[in-house]
Design an enzyme around this catalytic site. Sequence first.
Site: not given
Length: 346
Positions: A153-154, A149-151
């Site tokens: 990953t960060s 997911g995007c969050f």
Amino acid sequence: MKKVAIIGGTGYGAIELIRLLQLHEKMHVKKVISHSQHGDSLASIYPHLTDFIEEPMDELQIDKLEEEVDIVFFATPAGVAKDILPQLSNSKLQCIDLSGDLRLSSPTEYETWYGKEAAPQELLDQAVYGLSELYAEEIKQASVISNPGCFPTSALLGLAPALEHQIISPQGISIDGKTGISGAGRTPTAKTHFSETNENVTPYKIGQHQHIPEIEQYLSDKAKTPIDVAFATHLIPMTRGLICTMYGQLVRETTTEELLEIYQSYYENNPFVRIREAGVFPATKDVYASNFCDIGIHVDQRSNQIIIAAAIDNLVKGAAGQAIQNANLMNGWEETMGLHTIPVYP
């Protein structure tokens, strides 16, 4: 040249895959598949694709996929890929799922957080988590990838080195996440209506975000101990971009300079992670439309905490770009192929 099918062809993730794959030397988009709009041209929905994708979108025919393509990207909502992938289990296709269907190892966790029936345990066990910087060797051997997911990953790229080097406590980690409107997908809602989002910052899914167990599962894997996080997400009035600011309690003395050296060493062989010098922090514009993750770090001696900021483009490193990065690793190609571009600025 490997032939690609994209299932779920009208979402933002699929459109980014198409844009990025136009630059790729080893992959070509052969089929764009849509359940709801097969027979329509993509250009009729996205006019910017005029002259790039001429063929109308196809209806999914599972029995023909293996003979027509080599790689399948699932750019579908949660709950779709898990029903299709078991039907491809005996094929030679490489499958990369951009949804959350295969990210959690526990079916019970998936059903609790996503509110849907989980994928078969056999499929969950087969899937490799596709965070390229942390699981590259496993990805190289995989045939089924669960794209992060995007969050997560960060958050994972920001926190993993500090936890692996036992610099911060596994307890009391806080993550403040902010994302642009495209992170909510293309289907309009009251919360993504212009008059609701413009000049407004909105916390959402506090304590209930489906990315919480994903972050905890893979932070726990890297830290070799169970980890719970406090995670707060916010919708902000911009189209794309995502940044997580993370806080962890120090368990040993260190300095910003020492920590920067640790992070630079940790990611020295990862071309898409860029560590900022002391006193400099990333902004979402710095990675716009690119596959980079930019990280800034500060050791706050006064509060005995580390503060980490990690910025990505939610549609590229947080979705389509990372999926292509995984495909590159799976096929033994240069990890940067089709992705090493300068971010769009301003």
